[in-house]
Design an enzyme around this catalytic site. Structure first.
Site, PDB file in Angstrom:
ATOM      1  N   ASP A 182       0.575  -1.429   0.199  1.00  0.00           N
ATOM      2  CA  ASP A 182      -0.028  -0.089  -0.040  1.00  0.00           C
ATOM      3  C   ASP A 182       0.776   1.500   0.056  1.00  0.00           C
ATOM      4  OD1 ASP A 182      -2.067  -1.808   0.160  1.00  0.00           O
ATOM      5  OD2 ASP A 182      -2.317  -1.444   2.339  1.00  0.00           O
ATOM      6  N   ARG A 222       0.568   1.487  16.758  1.00  0.00           N
ATOM      7  CA  ARG A 222       0.106   2.772  16.060  1.00  0.00           C
ATOM      8  C   ARG A 222       0.404   4.200  16.829  1.00  0.00           C
ATOM      9  NH1 ARG A 222       1.433  -0.378  12.654  1.00  0.00           N
ATOM     10  NH2 ARG A 222      -0.140  -1.609  11.060  1.00  0.00           N
ATOM     11  N   SER A 258      -2.172  -9.973   4.134  1.00  0.00           N
ATOM     12  CA  SER A 258      -1.856  -8.801   4.696  1.00  0.00           C
ATOM     13  C   SER A 258      -1.274  -9.151   6.372  1.00  0.00           C
ATOM     14  CB  SER A 258      -2.929  -7.831   5.080  1.00  0.00           C
ATOM     15  OG  SER A 258      -2.799  -6.877   5.707  1.00  0.00           O
ATOM     16  N   ASP A 277      -6.744   0.466  11.855  1.00  0.00           N
ATOM     17  CA  ASP A 277      -5.610   1.484  11.891  1.00  0.00           C
ATOM     18  C   ASP A 277      -5.806   2.888  11.232  1.00  0.00           C
ATOM     19  OD1 ASP A 277      -3.860  -0.495  13.055  1.00  0.00           O
ATOM     20  OD2 ASP A 277      -3.008  -0.998  10.885  1.00  0.00           O
TER      21      ASP A 277
END
Length: 406
Positions: free
Chosen positions: A15, A95, A176, A124
């Site tokens: 991505d 994160r 993923s 996320d």
């Protein structure tokens, strides 16, 4: 005139690799890539060359590993926070520390925006953006997956190929994955159907499938001071190397696999397989020590608080008053959580093998079946039971008086 700048949360994955040329095409920004190193290992190798080939003007690789373990992982372990009974929050608490560094670099570079590659169906995007809003409310946020024409990971691969962008996946391996010092997660492909058993031989990266682990058990001893792990098998270790060694040991013995259909914050269920070998050992050891050192009421309330804290971390609410207050409560409960815990690892399982603490509330003299301690006599229980059961007795008498018993 120089171009306006955007800071991109860059991992080098599919991505974020294609986002660099997409940002330049659609916004005409100068793209500054930032990789927060929270323990991805070899995934950071060659990132600078790849980022610049994709069109970034520069790449920051920020080593956040020590801070991540000390200030984000360990507080969550002390809390006993587990999401929906299985998930040890490996992506969730990574994160906020990455997003905080994005904000710091964006301010340093004078950027007008921060961009992330989180999908519009995932958690996320919330975690990144809540942290950015908490620390830099003026900053513009760009989330390509919510606005571009790319609809799938297969489309993303086609875009990369069309733009000659080097990517670390193929259409045959589109799992993923998210890896850091704490865990690795796996989603997508055959895992999207919950009836499919995970093909562990092809899937796992940190952990040996339990049936292929050694036939002899392994014992580990973990020392704690005020709730934080400080030693492994008698050797004093800083938080990061301690977690790294536990990952190695736990992975060898098949510990820490979790297959879960979880409730995402955005409203859907998703299926993932998580490997958290060292973390699973730490959680188990810490819980065993708390059995010794915490009283019943504190343990009971702390378990309730742990559920809420896990939800806050999962939902990206690290920088919130409630999370900070709950962590302060947890710290106050850990003043006496000091001692050693021995665990037995065997074929993917963890068994308690002894614990000790100078602050243990276990008193053998009182707990013994004998009647040798002045603080407790068997006769004491009669009066206690009479008082404890009085409401039940009174209610039964009322029902008898009014003919309510069948």
């Amino acid at each position: 005139m120089s171009k306006e700048k955007v800071v991109l949360a860059y991992s080098g994955g599919l991505d974020t690799s294609i986002i660099i040329p997409w940002l330049k095409e659609n916004y005409d920004y100068e793209v500054i890539a930032v990789c927060g190193d929270v323990g991805q290992g070899k995934e950071t190798d060659g990132l600078e060359e790849r980022a610049k080939k994709a069109g970034a003007s520069k790449l920051y690789i920020e080593d956040l590993r020590d801070e991540y373990v000390k200030d984000f992982i360990f507080p969550t372990v002390k809390a006993g926070a587990v999401y929906e009974g299985k998930y040890l929050l490996g992506t969730s608490h990574a994160r906020p520390i990455i997003a905080r560094r994005l904000v710091e670099i964006a301010k340093k570079e004078g950027a007008v925006a921060i961009c992330h590659g989180a999908t519009g169906k995932g958690n996320d995007q919330v975690r990144f953006e809540l942290t950015i809003k908490a620390l830099a409310p003026e900053m513009k946020i760009i989330a390509p997956w919510r606005i571009w024409d790319i609809k799938s990971r297969e489309d993303a691969v086609d875009y990369a190929n069309a733009h000659n962008i080097e990517i670390p996946v193929t259409k045959k391996d589109l799992y993923s994955r998210d890896r850091n010092i704490w865990h690795i997660s796996h989603e997508g492909m055959d895992l999207e159907d919950p009836k499919n058993e995970p093909q562990l031989d092809n899937l796992l990266k940190l952990t040996v499938p339990p049936e292929k682990t050694p036939d002899e058990p392994c014992y580990v001893t973990i020392g704690f001071e005020k709730g934080d792990a400080v030693s492994l098998n008698g050797e004093k270790l800083a938080p990061r190397p301690l977690v790294e060694k536990l990952n190695e040991i736990g992975g060898k013995y098949g510990v820490g696999l979790a297959d879960i259909v979880e409730d995402r914050l955005v409203g859907m269920k998703s299926r993932g397989v998580y490997e958290t070998p060292g973390g699973t050992i730490l959680y188990a050891a810490h819980e065993e020590l708390e059995y010794l050192c915490l009283d019943r009421d504190t343990q009971s309330f702390k378990r309730q608080a742990a559920i809420k804290l896990a939800e806050l971390v999962y939902d990206g609410k690290w920088y919130t008053p409630l999370r900070e207050a709950l962590s302060a409560f947890v710290d106050s409960t850990q003043e006496t959580v000091t001692g050693e815990v021995r665990l037995k690892l065997y074929k993917g399982h963890i068994s308690p093998a002894g614990a000790s603490s100078p602050y243990s509330l276990y008193n053998e003299d009182i707990a013994s079946f004998g009647d040798s301690h002045e603080l407790y006599s068997h006769k004491d229980s009669e009066g206690f039971i009479n008082l404890f059961g009085l409401p039940l007795k009174v209610r039964a008498m009322m029902k008898n008086k009014n003919g309510l018993n069948k």
